[in-house]
Design an enzyme around this catalytic site. Sequence first.
Site, PDB file in Angstrom:
ATOM      1  N   ASP A 184       0.861  -1.182   0.000  1.00 49.50           N
ATOM      2  CA  ASP A 184       0.000   0.000   0.000  1.00 49.50           C
ATOM      3  C   ASP A 184       0.898   1.233   0.000  1.00 49.50           C
ATOM      4  O   ASP A 184       1.698   1.433   0.919  1.00 49.50           O
ATOM      5  CB  ASP A 184      -0.887  -0.018   1.242  1.00 49.50           C
ATOM      6  CG  ASP A 184      -2.011   1.000   1.177  1.00 49.50           C
ATOM      7  OD1 ASP A 184      -2.182   1.642   0.121  1.00 49.50           O
ATOM      8  OD2 ASP A 184      -2.720   1.158   2.185  1.00 49.50           O
ATOM      9  N   ASP A 224      -2.966   2.489  -6.043  1.00 46.08           N
ATOM     10  CA  ASP A 224      -1.880   2.543  -5.059  1.00 46.08           C
ATOM     11  C   ASP A 224      -1.772   1.334  -4.144  1.00 46.08           C
ATOM     12  O   ASP A 224      -1.025   1.362  -3.170  1.00 46.08           O
ATOM     13  CB  ASP A 224      -2.035   3.807  -4.196  1.00 46.08           C
ATOM     14  CG  ASP A 224      -3.313   3.815  -3.381  1.00 46.08           C
ATOM     15  OD1 ASP A 224      -4.252   3.093  -3.753  1.00 46.08           O
ATOM     16  OD2 ASP A 224      -3.374   4.546  -2.373  1.00 46.08           O
ATOM     17  N   GLU A 225      -2.483   0.254  -4.437  1.00 48.70           N
ATOM     18  CA  GLU A 225      -2.330  -0.926  -3.581  1.00 48.70           C
ATOM     19  C   GLU A 225      -2.630  -2.193  -4.369  1.00 48.70           C
ATOM     20  O   GLU A 225      -3.363  -2.184  -5.358  1.00 48.70           O
ATOM     21  CB  GLU A 225      -3.224  -0.844  -2.338  1.00 48.70           C
ATOM     22  CG  GLU A 225      -4.694  -0.772  -2.623  1.00 48.70           C
ATOM     23  CD  GLU A 225      -5.543  -0.801  -1.357  1.00 48.70           C
ATOM     24  OE1 GLU A 225      -5.225  -1.596  -0.440  1.00 48.70           O
ATOM     25  OE2 GLU A 225      -6.525  -0.047  -1.292  1.00 48.70           O
TER      26      GLU A 225
END
Length: 361
Positions: free
Chosen positions: A12, A106-107
Amino acid sequence: MEPPPRKIIHVDMDAFFASVEQRDDPSLRGKPIAVGHAAARGVVAAASYEARVFGVRSALPSVTALRRCPDLVFVPPRFDVYKQVSRQIQAIFREYTPLVQPLSLDEAYLDVTANVQGLPTAWATAKAIRARIFEETGLTASAGISYNKFLAKLASDQRKPNGQFAVTPDMGAAWVETLPVARFHGVGPVTAKKMQALGITTGADLRAKPIAFLRAHFGNAADWYHAIARGEDHRPVDPDRIRKSSGSETTFNRDLLDPVEIEAGVRQMAEDVWGWCDKAQAFGRTVTVKVKYTDFQQITRSRTYPGPIDTAEKLHTASTDLIRSVLPPAKGIRLVGVTVSTFDSLADGPVALPLFGDDAT
């Protein structure tokens, strides 16, 4: 013989959008910044860690954010840049495993059970991935390492920012018992409030409830809650899974007849759904509102638009228009839900988040 435990990493990025802006504009470093617009009806898309100290979070109205942090600096979002950086990060992931399941820009989950790079442990693999991300992008990432996806995602929050944490098979169930249920993936704010009203505040409380009790209060989500309270999650990392919809629903504490209260509930569900759409940069064209009456009769109202629902205001308007088509109600309403579907594209690649519970997105 049982197969060996999986080795799952959840990576993350730390305050991704805001960190990209601070990276590209040194004058913003160390300052509380919000990605978004300071307009009266604006919403914070992301906040730097300096802003989070003041309680500024994503999905917060801009006027509220400024009230909490008068020195807050708003930066217009640059989604093309975020997508480009995300592609760099995804390319790094795939050097370590082909089993990558992105959740948003983003993860992602990574299954590193097959040791492609020959590193001694999953811990070392996560450390190497984070180092590569920093070397190539100048950004930091946090990681959770465990034997299933649920625990890996929980673990990635444990040492944020720029850290990592591992939950081993011998500690998983006991560790979950110590955590507040509000932290559990699949337990959103509405469900967490409902659990607390039932005396469930920690993983230990959830584990103590019989499956019959959970089914009576949480329906189809009960089996999921029963499993995660024991640290169990058998879902594989699926690189081919594409999200087909994003939905959120809630059961009211009492049956509602007041149109104002009903609209407010629908608007809150739309806000929950928008939070996922905005983060994943996945915008659908179909909006569906679900209504369940006091006698458990269920209806839906849908509309498909020619273009994507790409702002919170559009989703709020569409959801409100749909619920107004059944107002005033002839009988009490016990549940409302909002779902967005018909995604034309998903953040330049597969994006998925499993739906569990009344309000998970």
